[in-house]
Structure formats: structure tokens, C-alpha cells
Design an enzyme around this catalytic site. Sequence first.
Site, mmCIF file in Angstrom:
data_model
loop_
_atom_site.group_PDB
_atom_site.id
_atom_site.type_symbol
_atom_site.label_atom_id
_atom_site.label_comp_id
_atom_site.label_asym_id
_atom_site.label_seq_id
_atom_site.Cartn_x
_atom_site.Cartn_y
_atom_site.Cartn_z
ATOM 1 N N HIS A 1 0.852 -1.135 0.110
ATOM 2 C CA HIS A 1 -0.064 0.035 0.145
ATOM 3 C C HIS A 1 0.766 1.277 0.080
ATOM 4 C CE1 HIS A 1 -3.838 2.052 0.766
ATOM 5 N NE2 HIS A 1 -3.095 2.717 1.410
ATOM 6 N N LYS B 1 -7.785 14.060 -6.731
ATOM 7 C CA LYS B 1 -7.275 12.634 -6.720
ATOM 8 C C LYS B 1 -8.425 11.968 -6.383
ATOM 9 C CE LYS B 1 -3.468 10.239 -4.288
ATOM 10 N NZ LYS B 1 -2.746 10.103 -3.219
ATOM 11 N N HIS C 1 -10.719 2.747 -0.649
ATOM 12 C CA HIS C 1 -10.643 2.361 0.665
ATOM 13 C C HIS C 1 -11.627 0.864 0.743
ATOM 14 C CE1 HIS C 1 -10.083 4.013 5.027
ATOM 15 N NE2 HIS C 1 -9.076 3.686 4.542
ATOM 16 N N ASN C 2 -11.053 0.001 -0.063
ATOM 17 C CA ASN C 2 -12.004 -1.280 -0.481
ATOM 18 C C ASN C 2 -11.825 -2.150 0.955
ATOM 19 O OD1 ASN C 2 -11.894 -0.077 -2.754
ATOM 20 N ND2 ASN C 2 -10.202 -1.282 -3.726
ATOM 21 N N HIS C 3 -10.818 -2.581 1.259
ATOM 22 C CA HIS C 3 -10.976 -3.437 2.272
ATOM 23 C C HIS C 3 -11.304 -3.220 3.459
ATOM 24 C CE1 HIS C 3 -7.970 -6.622 0.255
ATOM 25 N NE2 HIS C 3 -9.093 -6.378 -0.545
ATOM 26 N N ARG D 1 -8.321 14.983 2.816
ATOM 27 C CA ARG D 1 -7.267 15.446 3.502
ATOM 28 C C ARG D 1 -6.041 15.625 2.456
ATOM 29 N NH1 ARG D 1 -8.592 12.193 7.456
ATOM 30 N NH2 ARG D 1 -7.279 10.644 6.995
ATOM 31 N N ASP E 1 -0.826 15.370 4.925
ATOM 32 C CA ASP E 1 -1.901 14.590 5.612
ATOM 33 C C ASP E 1 -1.543 13.371 6.276
ATOM 34 O OD1 ASP E 1 -2.027 13.255 3.241
ATOM 35 O OD2 ASP E 1 -3.889 12.304 4.025
ATOM 36 N N GLN F 1 -7.691 9.073 12.499
ATOM 37 C CA GLN F 1 -8.063 9.820 11.193
ATOM 38 C C GLN F 1 -7.845 11.423 11.829
ATOM 39 O OE1 GLN F 1 -9.297 8.362 8.243
ATOM 40 N NE2 GLN F 1 -7.800 7.232 9.001
ATOM 41 N N ASN G 1 -3.815 6.244 -7.665
ATOM 42 C CA ASN G 1 -3.713 5.199 -6.245
ATOM 43 C C ASN G 1 -3.731 3.884 -7.039
ATOM 44 O OD1 ASN G 1 -5.898 3.886 -4.217
ATOM 45 N ND2 ASN G 1 -3.862 4.472 -3.070
ATOM 46 N N SER H 1 -4.499 -0.149 -5.717
ATOM 47 C CA SER H 1 -5.389 -1.039 -4.754
ATOM 48 C C SER H 1 -5.087 -2.483 -5.259
ATOM 49 C CB SER H 1 -6.721 -0.750 -4.431
ATOM 50 O OG SER H 1 -7.393 -1.446 -3.466
#
Lengths: 231, 726
Positions: free
Chosen positions: B40, B82, B86-88, B107, B260, B306, B523, B525
Site C-alpha cells: 500500500h 485525486k 478504501h476497499n478492504h 485530506r 496529511d 483519522q 492510487n 489497490s
Amino acid sequence: MIWGVLQFPGSCDERDALHACRLARVEFGDQARLVWHEETDLSGLDGIVIPGGFSYGDYLRAGAIARFAPAMSAVADFAAAGGPVLGICNGFQVLCESGLLPGALLTNTGTRFICRQGELVVGEADSPFLSRFEPGEKISVPFKHESGRFYAPPELLARIEENSQVAFRYAPGQNPNGSLNDIAGVINEAGNVLGLMPHPEHAVEAFSGSTDGLRIFQGPTRAAGPVGVAA
Amino acid sequence: MSKHGELGLTDAEFELICQKMERPPNDVELAMFSLLWSEHCAYKHSRKLLKTLPSEGVRVVMGPGENAGAVDIGNGFSIAFKVESHNHPSAVEPFEGAATGVGGILRDVIALGARPIAILDSLRFGELDTERTRYLLDGVVRGIGHYGNSMGIPTVGGEIYFEPPYEQNPLVNAMCAGIARTDGMVRAAASGVGNKVVLMGSLTGRDGIGGASVLASAELGEGESDKRPTVQIGDPFEESKLLECCQELLEADLLVSLQDLGAAGLTSSAGEMASAGGVGIDIDVGLVPLREADMEPFEIMVSESQERMLAVVEPERVDEVLALCDKWQTASAVIGEVTASGDFRILRGGETVGEIAVDALVDGCPLYDLDPAEPPEWIYANRRTIDSTDPSQILLALLASSSIASKQWAYDQYDTLVGSRTAHRAGDADAAVLRVPEAGRSIAIAIDGNGRRVACDPYLGTIEATLECAANLACVGAEPLGVTNCLNFGNPEKPTVAWQLSRSIEGLGDVCRELDLPVVGGNVSLYNETPSGPIYPTPVIGMVGEVPDHTKSAGRPWKAGDTIALVGPLNPSLAGSELEKARGELGSGLPEAEVGAIWGAVGLVRDAVRSGEIETATDVSDGGIATTLAELALTAGIGCEVDLDPVMTVHQLSPEDALFGEGPGGFILAGHAQAIEALGGGGVELEIIGEAGGGTIEISAGGEQVRVLVAEASAAFESLPESIEA
């Protein structure tokens, strides 16, 4: 008019409300500024808007924390002196929590946030905010909220109706949240405080499909009239 | 299992770490390596391929390597944007997974000094007939709405597909666009030895330890609910304060750089800031404001709590920075310093508890070559849901199918209006249009990625997804300025997925080079795979385009009497189509795409919309020409009479190809006859196929005839809530 738009941490629609205030009577040079939640001096302001959003995160209950903001004590004094106060969405919730308006706003019956354009019917209420509408007129403004179900116990509800304090109702068949008597907005007994769940500040320019909301902001006028011109 | 093995490092990687450090790492250091050397964070199976993508362009302000990409829209303003997955986390805990996905992408944009003005989402689920899918859909949509609505940032568009391969592994890709003054934008590179490192935002807790980085860097297996504690918990109120605070800090010019905290928390944000600036950094974990007092140094360094940002500040500005944070009731503390050492040093009080060379930690991870192999046959299961051969019945079934049916149910849960910029809301037009009065123009944003077609041919499918995104922009009069992407694939260590991934990136690079579209960020994944197999390879393409005048951005329903034209070199085929899916006949292969000719059609449509002469424009996509016509008809509440025979003759099509075949490069335009006729003759294929009017959708193709009442089509198209509440 010089408007003050309250800004709490967590406010969302404060810039939209500022824009609407400035646009309302451009020809009269209406102005607007943000009022930080810790401010207590509202002198120089002719009207107050409490905007939409999630003040202080709306933890506990929508509007329940904001009622204790220093600026809200000043708003209560401002309202008591007859100054026009408009609460939109979270602002309506804050006004109800503060006791400046009757009733309460509960979670929508569908339990979901809803956002859609809809129609309101203008009520019989006597308020400067409604001076540019005819009772019974239909207007188009967006609804967007998760806790917008207007509730009042039976006796209070009867009194609100008897006093003609209903400013707006959802048009027949369009009640999005289970509000009693389709109530979308109410005024106080004096008529200078208006709260409504729908968002007139998002219906002020042609691009949004309706400019009906602008007339709410055009309602209250300072006695002096146009800048530099006697009324 | 060895400690490094449990943390996801191979023996060879551990050996390399020992070599680079000239000693074995201690527990703090090992935890930090395991995260920054995860898939990741290190992109170790994709970085070599990503380097091949074009990223240069005259309008590019920031490209890959920054928190987000950015393009110049003129008048001193830029749009930062962008998309991220946030799949898993969403598979394990859909509400919080989706909410924090939105929080994270916001962020990234905030970190550039931009104010977010729009969110879009690209979602994939299994078929709606399982309870799991309905649970995931409900949670994800609520989570997206909760975060965006509470932040006061409109969710203006997106797409949702339902396909069996996403059943256990849904995709939640969130895209954000923000506006910034170009000269006020800030980079992530730390600089200025002696400058202070300030942590702002939420308190640091034990939540999300190993969350995105570990959860996102392995396949999903059994017992995923055990991983729930690794999912982060979002608090949009904290982020809202953090946004306003960062905006004021940047307006007052108080920050040297800003970053961030996302996956791998302080470790990655401080490490990457130091790496980008070519400096060292000291972080004292004893100074980090904590939610739980007894946290270990390694926990503080890898926590994924977060709503946190890290800033580099000149020492004499620190007091002003902390005072502004106080104003916004956002926690803040000086936790470290920029050094000349080139090392990332972790202290607790005065004691050093970890020390790693920045370049070893951030750039030292080995990059792997893939071992791709094309599978000999179609690897996904097929399922038959349509038996009828009657075109009217097929049309109604397609309109009611979950991927095509109206997604208004979801859009209704999103605030689409806040910010007073939204000229076209979600679902109103092919792309969202937002006014940017500061820059004297508008922008359009679209996000697309049909994984099924990419599964049929990863190279051509990715080219199609890119063209589709540009086509959607053209339909609102927008010219693309930049591209972002989120590449969602299975396990890259398996040859089939490696082949899908490398062919897809080749396709993306080739089409972007040919069309001069810079890829400014993205990104990846990977490991979107369960024991039942990989997901469809799903490159999601996001684009931002420029609209000179939002009053000339089409998106209006057709009127009775309008002439209807098919524009562009569309060569429809059932390969990879919704109908082929419904018949359970999917297989490998897609027809070639004529990129140059398609681009000509895209330009023609864009100019026609911009002229204001054409107010109804849409591209032919899922379900083919008949479905596209039906959607236009039901939106307008006005039917049409269309004859596809001329189209069949040109491309030698069967009636079913003409009615329901799919492919890139086709547009339906409607308007006054003269306005439509004036578009012809410029070398782009244009066929007048009929006229709008009446209450029936009538389409003839060869001897076949579609005859469906607009009201019936509408009922089918609006049927999704029934399937969801089932």
C-alpha cells in the site's frame, strides 16, 4: 441591511448564506459578514442568519450544544429587541433548542439524510421574512437534512396553528421527513424569528433551478431603506 | 512465524533491512519498515509500471509524488484532485470504511492548500440479490453521505456497478476536487533545518493500527470481522475544523509545508516529508497528544487515527500556528524538528527509541517485476438472468438491471448543493458541472471504470474507460485538463492478475499519450481477491475538465419534435455488454477502438454543446443505443421514433448489435433539425436516426422492433429501491 451569519465549528452552509444575504437586495447595497460563535457584540447588524451544518458536530442532539454558544445569548437579546433572525436547517434546530422557536426537530422517519428539490406552500404567518410572498403560494427550494421531522406536543401544535405561526408547509405529498402537519418552517409569536428546514440560500440564482429562496432574504428591510436615500 | 513475517515482510526483505541498517531493526523500526515497505505504501508491484504513464502538460501544476495532482484553470486558480480506494476497510466495516475513505481523500486535497469543492464515488458491489451486498451498499452509501454531508462538501457524482466478482470484495473509490490559489499551494517536502514539526487535529489513539497498510496489502480471507479493530473511525467534525484551520494557516502564510496522515500514520507522513525535502527528521513520541496515555512508541508511530495533519513551521511562527489551532478547537503540538542528519529519529523524552536512514525507509523497498501470463480462457463465472429474445422485454430488463437502473436512491442521501457551485447535480448529466466564479468559468468532473469490459480485454477496456470519461466531459462541453486513476486489481503475484495489471497500465499510458492527457496522480489497490478469486480488473479513471460557460453545458432533456442523431464511429458489439452478461455469455475479447476517430467525435460533441445549440447530449454506454435512448426518453417524459437501419448498414450490424451492442465512440445528440444538420460534414460520422415525441419509445432495427411506453421504461429504471429494500 447588514447581515450577520453565525459561524460555529461544524457549520456547512455559512458561505452560501452570506452569498444569499449579499445578493438579496444588491441594489440597496446589502452586506453580510460572518459572526464567530464566540462573539457577543452584534451591534451594527440589522439581521442574523443561523446557517445550516452540524454545529459542534451536532453531538448529543442537533443544535443542542450550539444553544450554549456565547453568540447565541447575543442572538436571544437581538431577537427580543425585535431584530430579524433566520434559522436554516441546523439554524432552525438551534433556535428550537434555544427556545426562540416552538417545537423540536427529530430524525427523519426514513432515518436517512435526504437531499432533493421540493415544493413548499407559504403559510398565513405574519413576518417580515414572508412579506414578499402570498399566502398559499408554492415555491421551490431544496430539502436537505437528516433530522428535520418537526414535532410539537398536541397543545403546542394547536397553539402554533391557532396563532398562524406556520411559515411554510411541505407541498401535499412532498413531506420528506414525517413532520407533523407537513410543517417545514415556523415563526415566533412576534414574527421576527423564522426557522425552516429547507434551504432558501440554495435557491437564489438561476443556475440552481429556482430563485424563490431569495425573497426570504429580501423580506426584512432596514427602516432607512436604500443606502443614502431616505425611506 | 517470524515477527517480520507476521508483519508482512518477506525473509529477503528483512535481510535487506538488516543490511541497510547494518544491524537488525528494533521493534519500533521493524514496525515502521513493515508499513512503509507494504504494498500500500511502497507500490512495490506497480511502481515500475506507473513510471511509464505520461504526467507532463502545460496545465499541470502538481503531478505524481504530491498528495494530489493539480491543474491550472486560469485566473490564478488551480483544481487539485485525486481518487483513492478504501476497499478492504469497507469490506470489513462498510460505514466507517467508506466514511474514512472520503475523509482521507479530502485530506489529500486539503494538504495542497486547496478547499475541497466536490466529492465523487465509484462503487462496486456483488449482485443485489444477496443480503451481504445490500448490507454493504447501505453502509457504504450512509458512510459517504455522513462524512461529506457533515463536512459541507457536496457529493456531485459517481457510479455504482453490481457484478458477482465484487461480492466479497467491494470497491469504494472516492475522488475529491478542490480549489486553490495557484500561488498559495503548498507542497509536502520538509525543508529548513531547525524548523518545527507540528501535529494538528485528532488525538492519536490505538485505532487503525496496521489498518490501511496491512489490511490493504493482503487478500481478504475468512474471519474478516476479526479485523474490524484495524478499521479507522471517522469524525467529520474534527476534519471540518481541521480544514478551516489549515485554510487560515495557509492564508496567513504560516506553513512551510503540509502533509496529511493517512496509511501508516506518522511514519509515512513524516518519512515522506523528510524524503521529499532531502532532510532528516526527529519525532518525539512523548510530545504527541494521545487519546490513551500508555501507548508504546511503535503504536504512536503507526497509529492510523483519522483527521490529523502534519506541518513544518518556522520556529518564530509556531506560537501563531498553535493559537489558530486553538481558535478552531483543534489539538496541536510541536512534536519534532527538521534536521540535517538524513535520519528519521524517534525519541521518547530524551531517549532515542529508533533511528533509520530516511532513504532506506521511504525509498529502499525493493520494486518487483511482475510475472504476467494471459489466462487461456475466461476466468469469471457467468450467470444467465435473461431468456427473452423480444427486444422490448430485453430493454425493460436492462433498464431494471442493477448496474443500469437509476441510482437516485443513493444520490438522494448526499448533499449535492452545499457550496453553491453545483450546476449539474449527480444523475442530471453525464458529468458533474461546478461553477468556479473565482476563475470566471466552470469545471466538469467525471469518474468511470467498467471493470467487466476491462476483464474482457484489460488493454482495450482501459482505453475505453479513459475515452468514456472524456466522452462524459464532452457531453457537458468540457475539455479534459488532467487525469487521475485508481487501479483496483487482485493479487499481482499471480500471473493472470499481473497480466491484467500490466496490460491495463499499458492501455492507460498509450491512450493518454495519444490524446495528450497528463496523468497527474493516482492510487493503486491490489490484493482485491478472496478465496473465490480476483475482482474484475477495475481501473477507475477520474478527469477534471474546463467548461467556459455553465449555461452552455447541455444536460437538459429533449423536447418533442427534436431531431435525434447518432454521432461518432461507434461500432456496437455484444462483446462485454450488459446483454451478454445477462445471457451468461461473457468471454474474453473486445473489438478494437479507433482512438483517433473517437477523439474527433468527442471534440465535435464538446464544441456543439459549448455553442449552446445542442442541449441534449449523452454518450452511448451500458445497454447500448436502445438503453441510452430510453434513458433520454424517460428523463424527458417524451418518447421517440427511431430507425437504426442506416446504422446497421454502415457497420454491418445485426439488430441486437444495433439495439444493445456497446463500444466506445458513440453519442446521442438531440435538438432543432437545423442545429443537428449543421454538425454534419466535418469528417465525423453523423446519422440522423429519428425524432423525439409521443409517449412511446419506438426503435426499429432490421425487422426487429422495440415498443415500450415511456411510463413502463420509467418504472423499470426507477426500480432499484425495491431491490434494495427486498
